[in-house]
Design a protein around this motif. Sequence first.
Motif, PDB file in Angstrom:
ATOM      1  N   LYS A 202       0.828  -1.207   0.000  1.00  0.00           N
ATOM      2  CA  LYS A 202       0.000   0.000   0.000  1.00  0.00           C
ATOM      3  C   LYS A 202       0.865   1.261   0.000  1.00  0.00           C
ATOM      4  N   PHE A 203       1.952   1.254   0.754  1.00  0.00           N
ATOM      5  CA  PHE A 203       2.880   2.389   0.738  1.00  0.00           C
ATOM      6  C   PHE A 203       3.515   2.547  -0.643  1.00  0.00           C
ATOM      7  N   CYS A 204       3.861   1.418  -1.259  1.00  0.00           N
ATOM      8  CA  CYS A 204       4.580   1.449  -2.529  1.00  0.00           C
ATOM      9  C   CYS A 204       3.693   1.919  -3.673  1.00  0.00           C
ATOM     10  N   VAL A 205       2.407   1.581  -3.609  1.00  0.00           N
ATOM     11  CA  VAL A 205       1.462   2.050  -4.619  1.00  0.00           C
ATOM     12  C   VAL A 205       1.406   3.581  -4.614  1.00  0.00           C
ATOM     13  N   ILE A 206       1.434   4.170  -3.432  1.00  0.00           N
ATOM     14  CA  ILE A 206       1.471   5.632  -3.332  1.00  0.00           C
ATOM     15  C   ILE A 206       2.813   6.166  -3.806  1.00  0.00           C
ATOM     16  N   ALA A 207       3.886   5.490  -3.420  1.00  0.00           N
ATOM     17  CA  ALA A 207       5.234   5.944  -3.779  1.00  0.00           C
ATOM     18  C   ALA A 207       5.437   5.997  -5.284  1.00  0.00           C
TER      19      ALA A 207
END
Length: 270
Positions: A202-207
């Motif tokens: 989920k963090f990486c999708v935003i990143a």
Amino acid sequence: MSERCNLHELDKLARLFGLITVSAGKVIMKAWANIDRPDYKADGSPVTAADLEADEVIRHCLEQNLPNLPVVTEETCTSGQQTSAERFVLVDPLDGTKEFIQGRSEFTVNIALIERGTPVAGAVYAPALHQLYIGGAEAYKLDTRLDANSVTFSKMHPICVRNAPPEGWRAVVSRSHLDAQTKEWIAQHPIADLRPSGSSLKFCVIAEGEADVYPRMGPTMEWDTAAGHAVLLAAGGCVTDLAGHPMTYGKPGYRNGNFIAWGAAPETSI
């Protein structure tokens, strides 16, 4: 001078963590092909042979490469254990164990360096998806299928957060933990699209600019979030509590409170 000599120290560490997560990912994928029923910890969370084997691989690699840094892992941290070191490594050898058990591909391996409460370098690897995210001074993504024999960092590409669209934000939410408080937060903000996802991805999708915000109400542990947090910070995002203060690490019991992971959402939206 070689590219390696020109690398920022945090990027070197992020790459090292990336290599270690890929090694652990190979162990996990072998176990995934022969998964049996999990055991359960005292808190009711599942644990598999893959969690334990990956943990052992990671701790061995860290000891070989960073012998002077304390390491805190989900599988070896005991109740009451707490490091007082300003620099330490946080490890979740298999984040998304529920997804792993259910045959979904969104589980990850996570390693992060914490420095004075902030995750300054990290790697998130999704072995079933062949996707590696690393964050140090900058953030990158690499498809590990590009080279089956080794990790070739020259083939990775930089990632960064996007500006939140004026027509509405895309939120990533936990596939397993979409509770009433999170739904209430979503209803109070200009969310146009919801994207369920598992683990630290989920963090990486935003990143990588594919979403704008990840609200999380309810308990998580620091090893669940640290590596993804490091990648997101390197990509230009941030993680805050509900009052807008940066989320920090090394808290008692390594427990997080409620938090919001942001891309480039307006500050006034918090």
